[in-house]
Design a protein around this motif. Sequence first.
Motif, PDB file in Angstrom:
ATOM      1  N   GLU A  79      -0.430  -6.350   2.083  1.00  0.00           N
ATOM      2  CA  GLU A  79      -1.381  -5.384   1.529  1.00  0.00           C
ATOM      3  C   GLU A  79      -2.600  -5.396   2.437  1.00  0.00           C
ATOM      4  OE1 GLU A  79      -1.729  -6.251  -2.636  1.00  0.00           O
ATOM      5  OE2 GLU A  79      -2.212  -4.180  -3.130  1.00  0.00           O
ATOM      6  N   ASN A 106       0.897   4.176  -2.802  1.00  0.00           N
ATOM      7  CA  ASN A 106       0.705   5.587  -2.431  1.00  0.00           C
ATOM      8  C   ASN A 106       1.823   6.466  -2.978  1.00  0.00           C
ATOM      9  OD1 ASN A 106      -1.620   4.976  -1.055  1.00  0.00           O
ATOM     10  ND2 ASN A 106      -0.612   4.803   0.943  1.00  0.00           N
ATOM     11  N   GLU A 151       0.845  -1.207   0.000  1.00  0.00           N
ATOM     12  CA  GLU A 151       0.000   0.000   0.000  1.00  0.00           C
ATOM     13  C   GLU A 151       0.875   1.249   0.000  1.00  0.00           C
ATOM     14  OE1 GLU A 151      -2.629  -0.527   3.346  1.00  0.00           O
ATOM     15  OE2 GLU A 151      -4.143  -1.488   2.077  1.00  0.00           O
TER      16      GLU A 151
END
Length: 400
Positions: free
Chosen positions: A376, A25, A21
């Motif tokens: 994740e 990002n 993640e």
Amino acid sequence: MIDFKALAEKYDTPLYIYDFEHIANRYEELKKAFSGKKSLICYAVKANSNLSVISHLAALGSGADCVSIGEVKRALAAGVPKYKIIFSGVGKRDEEIEEALKEDILLLNLESEAEMDRVEQIAKRLQKEARISIRVNPNIDPKTHPYISTGLHENKFGVDIETAKRIYIRAKNSPNLDPVGIHFHIGSQLTELEPIKEAASIVADLVRSLKAIKIDIRFFDVGGGVGIVYDDEKTIDPADYAKAIFSTLHGLDVTVVCEPGRFMVGNGGYFVTRVLYEKVNEGKRFIIVDGGMNDLLRPSLYNAYHKVEVVGREGEESEADLVGPVCESGDFFAKNRLLPPTEPGDLVVVHSAGAYGFVMASNYNTRPRPAEVAVEGDKERCIRVRESFDDLVRLEKMCL
Ligand SMILES: *Cc1c(COP(=O)(O)O)cnc(C)c1O
């Protein structure tokens, strides 16, 4: 929060863990920063070349910056479209050039006139027109560690501005070369914007003078090198970065390409190792762990700083060296660091290990390379299994 204990239990140590993640990002943040113009982010595969890491980024739209044909093949295997793949590097073998031309990737980034000669010959033999960019060396001091500084004349990378101009003209006049890009990369772990802006400005001027003589540069590649926080560095904000680069273009119609490696994956990676025992030598405290410099080389190679954390331990901290079992004095992760008392089996997490971590791992001391796990949200999966002894000796022959 990543459950280091559970993952270490399941996959054993030493272990690499990547937060997918975080990586997504970072990609989105950078893409957004460059959204004001045509842009292409080509992830620098060398920072972490695990196929799952590349495919994770490819799924978001990322291209790939590669420095060997092996990396080009990884990018293709991971699903990066060929028209988003760049092949850079100071030295390319004929076979690598040939394969890159046959794969029809976006462009070959060249670093010398000799290399251009070679690419031209090979393209001619294959009856192709090679799309190329030239790496120019703007002679800017990036103010980073000398080992990861690349934009000064004393470095081996790229060609100076005058040479670049001359060989762009040669390339334009060759039926087998199509000079479509320009490239610079002044160093790694850059924490100051000014040197990047200066370099971009010099290279943008060159692009204008090339356009004036009908050499139509379409890809303006600003390299990688954006730094991350390892300790308490002040880093470059992606929005400021994009703005600084745009400010040098003054309406030039180009696609801005950037090649972030460390920025994309560095802070999203953790190296997890277990305490074997502590010892004290004439008053100096050592914490000995099961991971070594063969697994994570940056402290030994660059004297790099990584935050380290002993999971679940608090208490009277005292200075210690955190060292591995490899037979080298340079085998350490931290020196003279304040750390709590530890017990055998405690987990130590080395932070910011996602870039130039596993990819630099070796089998020195016949140590199998660690497993790699992707996390994740609350899901996790193994993206590379731990090597076995058999893997280590598989290619060797005992000649009796
Ligand atoms: C190493 C390298 C990069 C990536 O550098 P980072 O510091 O990891 O962003 C990008 N481009 C080129 C040409 C490189 O050599």
